[in-house]
Design a protein around this motif. Structure first.
Motif, mmCIF file in Angstrom:
data_model
loop_
_atom_site.group_PDB
_atom_site.id
_atom_site.type_symbol
_atom_site.label_atom_id
_atom_site.label_comp_id
_atom_site.label_asym_id
_atom_site.label_seq_id
_atom_site.Cartn_x
_atom_site.Cartn_y
_atom_site.Cartn_z
ATOM 1 N N THR A 173 -20.832 15.164 25.621
ATOM 2 C CA THR A 173 -19.612 14.818 26.366
ATOM 3 C C THR A 173 -18.432 15.759 26.121
ATOM 4 O O THR A 173 -17.772 16.175 27.080
ATOM 5 N N VAL A 174 -18.170 16.108 24.850
ATOM 6 C CA VAL A 174 -16.919 16.824 24.551
ATOM 7 C C VAL A 174 -16.885 18.231 25.159
ATOM 8 O O VAL A 174 -15.942 18.550 25.920
ATOM 9 N N SER A 222 -16.889 17.955 29.056
ATOM 10 C CA SER A 222 -15.628 17.424 29.598
ATOM 11 C C SER A 222 -14.536 18.487 29.568
ATOM 12 O O SER A 222 -13.780 18.648 30.552
ATOM 13 N N LEU A 223 -14.438 19.224 28.450
ATOM 14 C CA LEU A 223 -13.378 20.234 28.333
ATOM 15 C C LEU A 223 -13.575 21.369 29.334
ATOM 16 O O LEU A 223 -12.630 21.776 30.033
ATOM 17 N N THR A 259 -19.233 9.049 30.923
ATOM 18 C CA THR A 259 -18.102 9.306 30.021
ATOM 19 C C THR A 259 -17.379 10.607 30.387
ATOM 20 O O THR A 259 -16.144 10.677 30.302
ATOM 21 N N ASN A 312 -13.477 10.850 31.132
ATOM 22 C CA ASN A 312 -12.578 11.741 30.374
ATOM 23 C C ASN A 312 -11.853 12.739 31.277
ATOM 24 O O ASN A 312 -10.813 13.285 30.897
ATOM 25 N N LEU A 345 -8.066 14.703 30.601
ATOM 26 C CA LEU A 345 -8.124 16.114 30.230
ATOM 27 C C LEU A 345 -7.598 17.006 31.350
ATOM 28 O O LEU A 345 -6.951 18.032 31.092
ATOM 29 N N ALA A 403 -6.645 18.828 23.128
ATOM 30 C CA ALA A 403 -7.645 18.110 23.929
ATOM 31 C C ALA A 403 -8.960 17.961 23.159
ATOM 32 O O ALA A 403 -9.636 16.923 23.258
ATOM 33 N N SER A 434 -10.596 14.429 22.180
ATOM 34 C CA SER A 434 -11.908 14.141 22.772
ATOM 35 C C SER A 434 -12.934 13.783 21.706
ATOM 36 O O SER A 434 -13.743 12.865 21.901
ATOM 37 N N ALA A 486 -14.766 10.266 21.497
ATOM 38 C CA ALA A 486 -16.230 10.154 21.587
ATOM 39 C C ALA A 486 -16.789 9.333 20.431
ATOM 40 O O ALA A 486 -17.732 8.557 20.613
#
Length: 327
Positions: A114-115, A118-119, A198, A202, A206, A251, A255, A259
């Protein structure tokens, strides 16, 4: 001698029209007392304003934390009442069990899914909408929309999308002749499906944070790079990313912590299953503490999670902050 000085000072003071030494000292003492009184008033006023926050911190942060430390060293009965004080036996039992390492492994996989995605995805959307083209406000509204949707509502939306027969995702796959995917019922797909939902959740936060960071970069730098013949990709890599690094760092920290604390979507979509494939450590804490009423084991896991998050956050500050470019 003292009397002589007083008389002399009074005579001299009257003679040249200046205040006496005693009067000067009295004025200084009065000013000093007033200064101390004002300082005390300011401190008292500050504590009055801080009192509501301190009460809330004590009630909802410090007391629960101390209570968790105490419960982590106890065994509770089926009603949740403390039955025995066992010191560190709960921690020893957790570290000997396979379940803790399995939950940590699932949690780390969930963070890896996810992290970074997402970023990168939010940064891509923020970069392509960072211009003054007509109609761009509509896309900015759409991309930031998930921030106003609660986890419960978002989970219901994605539950319908993931539905094996009526879901739209499998319908779109059928258009390209791909068979239906058991998104939430197959252990190989469940964690990936939760991660996909997710990432979408997010994206709103973000996107807003990174867009704000992009808007803080002066336009003159873009114009200077353009005059020097720098292309869009090179300008983004050499100028925009270094200047945006404090925002990206913030961020990233938020994040990773978010998470680790993911719970709502897992509880609604899979309840930790199938076969514990989505049983992250926070959901395991919930099951142990509030389903099985094993508050000792649940509190011990909560403290382990707290230490892990603390160490990771400190590590990120120690290692990654050196790469951050502050103006």
């Amino acid at each position: 001698m003292g009397c002589y000085n007083k008389i002399a000072s009074a005579v001299i003071g009257r003679g040249i029209g200046l205040p006496s030494i005693e009067s000067v000292l009295n004025v200084k003492k009065t000013k000093s007392r007033m200064y101390k009184r004002n300082i005390l008033k300011e401190h008292a006023l500050a504590y009055v304003f801080l009192a509501p926050s301190m009460i809330l911190f004590i009630m909802f942060l410090f007391y629960p934390m101390l209570k968790s430390v105490y419960l982590s060293m106890t065994i509770t009965d089926p009603r949740g009442q403390v039955a025995e004080f066992v010191w560190f036996e709960n921690f020893a039992a957790l570290f000997k069990s396979h379940q803790l390492y399995s939950n940590l492994s699932v949690t780390l996989m969930f963070i890896l899914y996810t992290v970074p995605t997402s970023l990168i995805w939010s940064l891509f959307l923020a970069a392509i909408t960072h211009n003054k083209l007509r109609g761009m406000k509509i896309f900015q509204f759409i991309f930031s929309l998930p921030i106003v949707i609660s986890v419960g509502t978002g989970s219901i939306i994605w539950f319908l999308l993931f539905h094996p027969t009526a879901g739209m995702l499998n319908y779109f796959l059928s258009l390209v002749h791909i068979g239906p995917i058991p998104w939430l019922t197959d252990p190989a797909w469940a964690l990936m499906s939760i991660s996909l939902m997710t990432i979408w959740m997010n994206m709103g936060f973000l996107y807003i944070v990174l867009s704000s960071g992009l808007q803080g970069i002066p336009e003159e730098l873009y114009e200077s790079a353009k005059i020097d013949g720098s292309g869009p990709v090179r300008t983004f890599m050499r100028i925009v990313l270094p200047l945006l690094s404090p925002t990206i760092f913030f961020a990233l920290i938020v994040s990773v912590i978010g998470a680790f604390q993911a719970f709502g979507q897992i509880h609604i979509l899979t309840r930790g299953g199938p076969i514990n494939s989505t049983n992250v450590i926070v959901y395991s804490i919930y099951q142990d503490a509030f389903v099985n009423f094993r508050f000792g084991i649940g509190s011990a896991q909560a403290l382990i999670l707290f230490v892990i998050i603390l160490l990771l956050t400190v590590l990120q500050f120690k290692v990654l902050e050196k790469k951050v470019h502050y103006q």
